[in-house]
Design a protein around this motif. Sequence first.
Motif, PDB file in Angstrom:
ATOM      1  N   GLY A  71       0.669  -1.233  -0.030  1.00  0.00           N
ATOM      2  CA  GLY A  71       0.176  -0.005   0.055  1.00  0.00           C
ATOM      3  C   GLY A  71       0.799   1.186  -0.076  1.00  0.00           C
ATOM      4  N   GLU A  72       2.164   1.242  -0.042  1.00  0.00           N
ATOM      5  CA  GLU A  72       3.018   2.393  -0.031  1.00  0.00           C
ATOM      6  C   GLU A  72       2.658   3.165  -1.282  1.00  0.00           C
ATOM      7  N   LEU A  73       2.857   4.560  -1.189  1.00  0.00           N
ATOM      8  CA  LEU A  73       2.307   5.386  -2.441  1.00  0.00           C
ATOM      9  C   LEU A  73       3.708   6.027  -2.732  1.00  0.00           C
ATOM     10  N   GLY A  74       4.084   6.393  -3.935  1.00  0.00           N
ATOM     11  CA  GLY A  74       5.251   7.337  -4.002  1.00  0.00           C
ATOM     12  C   GLY A  74       4.596   8.706  -4.333  1.00  0.00           C
ATOM     13  N   GLY A  75       5.277   9.783  -4.538  1.00  0.00           N
ATOM     14  CA  GLY A  75       5.042  11.134  -4.474  1.00  0.00           C
ATOM     15  C   GLY A  75       4.177  11.384  -5.882  1.00  0.00           C
ATOM     16  N   GLY A  76       4.403  10.599  -6.979  1.00  0.00           N
ATOM     17  CA  GLY A  76       3.526  10.560  -8.035  1.00  0.00           C
ATOM     18  C   GLY A  76       2.523   9.830  -8.253  1.00  0.00           C
ATOM     19  N   TRP A  77       1.996   9.239  -7.111  1.00  0.00           N
ATOM     20  CA  TRP A  77       0.934   8.356  -7.522  1.00  0.00           C
ATOM     21  C   TRP A  77      -0.400   8.677  -8.163  1.00  0.00           C
ATOM     22  N   TYR A  78      -0.724   9.788  -7.672  1.00  0.00           N
ATOM     23  CA  TYR A  78      -1.965  10.449  -8.358  1.00  0.00           C
ATOM     24  C   TYR A  78      -2.096  10.444  -9.885  1.00  0.00           C
ATOM     25  N   GLN A  79      -0.743  11.076 -10.492  1.00  0.00           N
ATOM     26  CA  GLN A  79      -0.554  11.103 -11.839  1.00  0.00           C
ATOM     27  C   GLN A  79      -0.399   9.748 -12.475  1.00  0.00           C
ATOM     28  N   GLU A  80       0.095   8.691 -11.668  1.00  0.00           N
ATOM     29  CA  GLU A  80       0.581   7.463 -12.272  1.00  0.00           C
ATOM     30  C   GLU A  80      -1.045   6.855 -12.424  1.00  0.00           C
ATOM     31  N   TRP A  81      -1.830   7.151 -11.607  1.00  0.00           N
ATOM     32  CA  TRP A  81      -3.336   6.710 -11.518  1.00  0.00           C
ATOM     33  C   TRP A  81      -4.120   7.221 -12.750  1.00  0.00           C
ATOM     34  N   LEU A  82      -3.761   8.718 -12.949  1.00  0.00           N
ATOM     35  CA  LEU A  82      -4.324   9.146 -14.001  1.00  0.00           C
ATOM     36  C   LEU A  82      -4.203   8.534 -15.359  1.00  0.00           C
ATOM     37  N   ARG A  83      -3.059   8.055 -15.428  1.00  0.00           N
ATOM     38  CA  ARG A  83      -2.580   7.540 -16.890  1.00  0.00           C
ATOM     39  C   ARG A  83      -3.150   6.194 -17.235  1.00  0.00           C
ATOM     40  N   ARG A  84      -3.492   5.546 -16.094  1.00  0.00           N
ATOM     41  CA  ARG A  84      -4.206   4.207 -16.431  1.00  0.00           C
ATOM     42  C   ARG A  84      -5.520   4.245 -17.072  1.00  0.00           C
ATOM     43  N   GLU A  85      -5.960   3.304 -17.794  1.00  0.00           N
ATOM     44  CA  GLU A  85      -6.981   3.190 -18.619  1.00  0.00           C
ATOM     45  C   GLU A  85      -8.376   2.708 -17.753  1.00  0.00           C
ATOM     46  N   GLN A  86      -9.513   3.047 -18.023  1.00  0.00           N
ATOM     47  CA  GLN A  86     -10.579   2.302 -17.514  1.00  0.00           C
ATOM     48  C   GLN A  86     -10.912   1.023 -18.346  1.00  0.00           C
ATOM     49  N   PRO A  87     -11.658   0.205 -17.760  1.00  0.00           N
ATOM     50  CA  PRO A  87     -12.299   0.260 -16.463  1.00  0.00           C
ATOM     51  C   PRO A  87     -11.519  -0.034 -14.983  1.00  0.00           C
ATOM     52  N   GLY A  88     -10.178  -0.498 -15.440  1.00  0.00           N
ATOM     53  CA  GLY A  88      -9.647  -1.057 -14.306  1.00  0.00           C
ATOM     54  C   GLY A  88      -9.363   0.182 -13.413  1.00  0.00           C
ATOM     55  N   ARG A  89      -9.012   1.291 -13.865  1.00  0.00           N
ATOM     56  CA  ARG A  89      -8.855   2.687 -13.195  1.00  0.00           C
ATOM     57  C   ARG A  89      -9.589   2.735 -12.085  1.00  0.00           C
ATOM     58  N   GLY A  90     -10.848   2.736 -12.218  1.00  0.00           N
ATOM     59  CA  GLY A  90     -11.827   3.195 -11.262  1.00  0.00           C
ATOM     60  C   GLY A  90     -12.170   4.463 -11.246  1.00  0.00           C
ATOM     61  N   PHE A  91     -12.543   5.046  -9.996  1.00  0.00           N
ATOM     62  CA  PHE A  91     -12.810   6.502  -9.783  1.00  0.00           C
ATOM     63  C   PHE A  91     -12.275   6.732  -8.516  1.00  0.00           C
ATOM     64  N   ILE A  92     -11.633   8.031  -8.343  1.00  0.00           N
ATOM     65  CA  ILE A  92     -11.416   8.270  -6.870  1.00  0.00           C
ATOM     66  C   ILE A  92     -12.007   9.758  -6.616  1.00  0.00           C
TER      67      ILE A  92
END
Length: 323
Positions: A71-92
Amino acid sequence: MSPAAVPGHVIRAFDAAVQGVRDLTPHFRRITFGGPALETFGVPGPTADLRIKLLLPTPGHPLDRLGTPGGELGGGWYQEWLRREQPGRGFIRSYTVRALRTVPGGRELDVDFVIHPVAAGHGAPASEWAGAATPGARVVIIGPEVNAITASTLRSETGIRWDPQGARRVLLAGDETAVPAISSILEDLPADISGHAFLEVPDTSDVGTVTTASAVCITWLARKPAGASRGELLNESVRAALDLTGRPDSVQPDPGLYAWVAAEAGTVKCLRRQLVNQAGLDPKRSEFRAYWSLGKAGSGANGTPLNPPPSPSSELGHTIGSF
């Protein structure tokens, strides 16, 4: 604080599952989360207005893992998440912790969701998820790791913005999205704190009960059946409480007053103008949070414009709180 600015050494991802669902009122639904990972979730002391982010799945699809297996997150975790594709990305989406407690076998976390009808053509994945949630549903909670918090950690880095700075008088004002935070704050205030708390909700059926040891006067404001527009009752009540009605010029500032305001962005802007420009409140000694914006999906300034935009009278599903 924007998602990208959340310190990775304090904030981590916690796997969790729905333990229970309870409708509190026609517009409020409490969802209880649990799981072994939550054993180290939280902050030292009261949670106050602690904000978290929920990573919610696209219906019918599992979530892609966020961060390391632990569960550790790096400093750029949000940008990494944004680059993912749906449907696996989900919603924050962002929310306020309503309660956190220790139970046999671990810890449980309550989150109160605001449930609204959604205008035609506008998606509200978080509100829709909450409306259909059942025990066992899996989510990821992004929030503070209690063991990573040290004496040098700023409260704001954990997701808490409540900071009365020794004030003995407080003013709390918010719409339905801020009801969980205001309720949590009130429940932990000591007896020597006075002031006012104004909670604006859609309907008289949404009026709740909040207990507090403090001397703060709690007032519930229902838009229906009064026929009031969003934010109207909050503005009127704050003006009356601070004796601003009919006084366009600044009044003598009260250095002992701390204000905490959270609501729709337009309402917060109006209240901030009254409290800072007219009441003379020091903005550095107060907290103003746009929890959501009319016409945007998501949380506060991080929301994305809806297309087409809703009418001013539309009730949209929205989220509670933001980093």
